[in-house]
Motif scaffolding. Structure first.
Motif, mmCIF file in Angstrom:
data_model
loop_
_atom_site.group_PDB
_atom_site.id
_atom_site.type_symbol
_atom_site.label_atom_id
_atom_site.label_comp_id
_atom_site.label_asym_id
_atom_site.label_seq_id
_atom_site.Cartn_x
_atom_site.Cartn_y
_atom_site.Cartn_z
ATOM 1 N N ASN A 1 -8.049 -0.301 -3.896
ATOM 2 C CA ASN A 1 -8.130 0.431 -4.669
ATOM 3 C C ASN A 1 -8.290 1.887 -4.485
ATOM 4 O OD1 ASN A 1 -10.600 2.268 -5.949
ATOM 5 N ND2 ASN A 1 -12.153 1.385 -4.970
ATOM 6 N N PRO A 2 -7.524 2.895 -5.511
ATOM 7 C CA PRO A 2 -6.928 2.036 -6.777
ATOM 8 C C PRO A 2 -6.246 1.607 -6.673
ATOM 9 C CG PRO A 2 -6.311 4.699 -6.313
ATOM 10 C CD PRO A 2 -6.678 4.875 -5.061
ATOM 11 N N ALA A 3 -5.900 0.866 -7.821
ATOM 12 C CA ALA A 3 -5.007 0.276 -8.087
ATOM 13 C C ALA A 3 -3.502 0.606 -8.328
ATOM 14 C CB ALA A 3 -5.156 -0.895 -9.506
ATOM 15 N N PRO A 4 -2.203 0.329 -8.357
ATOM 16 C CA PRO A 4 -1.263 1.240 -9.144
ATOM 17 C C PRO A 4 -1.169 1.634 -10.379
ATOM 18 C CG PRO A 4 0.009 -0.698 -7.630
ATOM 19 C CD PRO A 4 -1.954 -0.741 -8.070
ATOM 20 N N THR A 5 -0.865 2.711 -10.551
ATOM 21 C CA THR A 5 -1.524 3.749 -11.832
ATOM 22 C C THR A 5 -0.239 2.340 -13.271
ATOM 23 O OG1 THR A 5 1.538 4.538 -12.078
ATOM 24 C CG2 THR A 5 -0.691 5.618 -10.825
ATOM 25 N N ARG A 6 0.888 1.946 -12.889
ATOM 26 C CA ARG A 6 0.859 0.624 -13.357
ATOM 27 C C ARG A 6 1.291 -0.103 -12.443
ATOM 28 N NH1 ARG A 6 7.773 2.660 -14.405
ATOM 29 N NH2 ARG A 6 7.919 2.829 -12.372
ATOM 30 N N ARG A 7 2.241 -1.029 -13.905
ATOM 31 C CA ARG A 7 2.805 -2.864 -12.813
ATOM 32 C C ARG A 7 4.242 -2.037 -12.360
ATOM 33 N NH1 ARG A 7 3.043 -7.570 -16.326
ATOM 34 N NH2 ARG A 7 1.599 -7.811 -15.665
ATOM 35 N N ILE A 8 3.995 -1.841 -11.084
ATOM 36 C CA ILE A 8 5.431 -1.598 -10.375
ATOM 37 C C ILE A 8 6.613 -2.164 -10.662
ATOM 38 C CG2 ILE A 8 6.228 -0.796 -8.300
ATOM 39 C CD1 ILE A 8 3.296 0.529 -7.166
ATOM 40 N N PRO A 9 7.383 -1.943 -11.140
ATOM 41 C CA PRO A 9 8.753 -3.175 -11.240
ATOM 42 C C PRO A 9 8.754 -3.165 -9.537
ATOM 43 C CG PRO A 9 8.714 -0.853 -12.857
ATOM 44 C CD PRO A 9 7.299 -0.581 -11.393
ATOM 45 N N VAL A 10 9.492 -4.386 -9.936
ATOM 46 C CA VAL A 10 9.810 -4.787 -8.578
ATOM 47 C C VAL A 10 11.069 -5.085 -8.526
ATOM 48 C CG1 VAL A 10 10.046 -6.883 -6.996
ATOM 49 C CG2 VAL A 10 7.795 -5.414 -7.708
ATOM 50 N N MET A 11 12.474 -4.443 -8.071
ATOM 51 C CA MET A 11 13.454 -5.005 -8.552
ATOM 52 C C MET A 11 14.249 -5.841 -7.051
ATOM 53 S SD MET A 11 16.822 -2.560 -7.734
ATOM 54 C CE MET A 11 17.539 -1.599 -9.465
ATOM 55 N N ASP B 1 0.703 -1.124 0.327
ATOM 56 C CA ASP B 1 -0.347 0.018 0.059
ATOM 57 C C ASP B 1 1.330 1.493 0.008
ATOM 58 O OD1 ASP B 1 -2.240 1.917 0.030
ATOM 59 O OD2 ASP B 1 -2.815 1.134 1.659
ATOM 60 N N MET B 2 1.829 1.199 1.107
ATOM 61 C CA MET B 2 3.076 2.037 1.107
ATOM 62 C C MET B 2 3.235 2.992 -0.800
ATOM 63 S SD MET B 2 4.493 1.634 3.758
ATOM 64 C CE MET B 2 6.087 2.435 3.601
ATOM 65 N N ALA B 3 3.634 1.850 -0.796
ATOM 66 C CA ALA B 3 4.487 1.730 -2.639
ATOM 67 C C ALA B 3 2.780 2.041 -3.450
ATOM 68 C CB ALA B 3 5.088 0.580 -2.905
ATOM 69 N N ARG B 4 2.234 1.787 -3.587
ATOM 70 C CA ARG B 4 0.320 1.767 -4.436
ATOM 71 C C ARG B 4 1.152 3.424 -4.476
ATOM 72 N NH1 ARG B 4 -4.767 2.296 -2.992
ATOM 73 N NH2 ARG B 4 -4.131 1.881 -1.752
ATOM 74 N N THR B 5 1.064 3.779 -2.895
ATOM 75 C CA THR B 5 0.808 5.477 -2.871
ATOM 76 C C THR B 5 1.590 6.774 -3.147
ATOM 77 O OG1 THR B 5 -0.632 5.255 -0.908
ATOM 78 C CG2 THR B 5 0.264 7.165 -0.692
ATOM 79 N N VAL B 6 3.208 6.357 -3.101
ATOM 80 C CA VAL B 6 4.099 6.871 -3.551
ATOM 81 C C VAL B 6 3.946 6.206 -4.717
ATOM 82 C CG1 VAL B 6 7.054 6.814 -3.591
ATOM 83 C CG2 VAL B 6 5.768 6.429 -1.824
ATOM 84 N N ASP B 7 3.626 5.293 -5.617
ATOM 85 C CA ASP B 7 3.482 4.972 -7.144
ATOM 86 C C ASP B 7 2.492 6.276 -7.463
ATOM 87 O OD1 ASP B 7 3.594 3.937 -9.528
ATOM 88 O OD2 ASP B 7 1.260 3.189 -9.020
#
Length: 268
Positions: free
Chosen positions: A156-166, A98-104
């Motif tokens: 909801n909402p989904a991430p803006t894109r498929r967040i790249p995972v490194m 959720d943190m990653a989605r929000t920063v995204d």
């Protein structure tokens, strides 16, 4: 998390990252370094996920990773941002997703989720997290990657894109297998011989996981100069090169040379 749409490894452009280590600096100095890095033309600006300095005075000034990434998401306009890398032992994986989605969303789709098993025992001990063993930390990472994928599909909402995972780390039996299974980018360290071996092992795990090896961008932390180090690693398939910088000065002169080399080899 397929990275196939990112292209075959040899077809990818070279990219340059900078890791602004959030240590031994005021936040104003870090903020100015972020502005300077983006102005220099880097592709990705990373920090790291620790609670204490790794170099110099072990009790020196230091700032937290994800709070900073939220600020960078507003501050920057073009460069991708992320942690190199987030330690899964500090956060519930669903919360981290959720943190990653929000920063995204704050960044307009420029987050890279760097993630790893963790290794710096002081971080765990002083903040009250169980350090466990290398094996238990890798089990936590494996579980976290699955839960992050599931949480992203439910938000909801989904991430803006498929967040790249490194995924960061070079363990050949577990870390590289998890990379083959889940990651869009693998990040490692070492000279050309070490990187070549890790690439071979990762390719073997990709075959075992029925994943196209070229789906995973190859990344490396680098020192030295691009015409030497960069050319050797580029010949092995490395495409993302990251230079680490510590505070308070954050001297970007070497970064500028890597950016110029990137433009030259990319034909820009």
């Amino acid at each position: 998390m397929s990275g196939g749409e990112r292209g075959r490894a040899d077809d990818r452009p070279v990219r340059i990252g900078v890791q602004l280590q959030p240590q031994h600096a005021t936040y104003d100095e870090i903020r100015r370094a972020v502005d300077a890095a983006e102005a220099a033309g880097v592709d990705v600006i990373f920090n790291w996920d620790h609670f204490f300095p790794l170099y110099g005075d072990p009790d020196g000034a230091h700032f937290e990773c994800w709070t900073m990434l939220g600020a960078w998401a507003e501050q920057t306009e073009r460069a991708e941002i992320g942690a190199l890398v987030t330690c899964v032992g500090y956060r519930n994986p669903d919360l981290l997703a959720d943190m990653a989605r929000t920063v995204d969303h704050i960044s307009g789709g420029r987050l890279v989720l760097g993630i790893g098993a963790g290794w710096f025992e002081r971080d765990y001990d002083e903040y009250g997290y169980p350090f466990g063993t290398a094996g238990s930390r890798l089990t936590t990472l494996a579980d976290a990657l699955v839960r992050i994928e599931a949480r992203w599909s439910a938000l909801n909402p989904a991430p803006t894109r498929r967040i790249p995972v490194m995924v960061g780390g070079g363990g050949e039996r577990k870390t590289l297998r998890l990379t083959a299974r889940h990651a869009d980018i693998w990040h490692g360290f070492g000279d050309a011989d070490v990187i070549a071996r890790k690439h071979r092992v990762l390719d073997e795990w990709c075959d075992a996981e029925e994943r196209e090896p070229s789906a995973i961008e190859r990344s490396a932390g680098v020192e030295g100069e691009p015409d030497d180090v960069g050319e050797r690693l580029r010949a092995l398939g490395t495409r993302l090169f990251t230079i680490g910088l510590g505070g308070p000065d954050y001297d970007l002169s070497r970064v500028s040379r890597w950016v110029a080399w990137r433009d030259r080899v990319n034909g820009g």
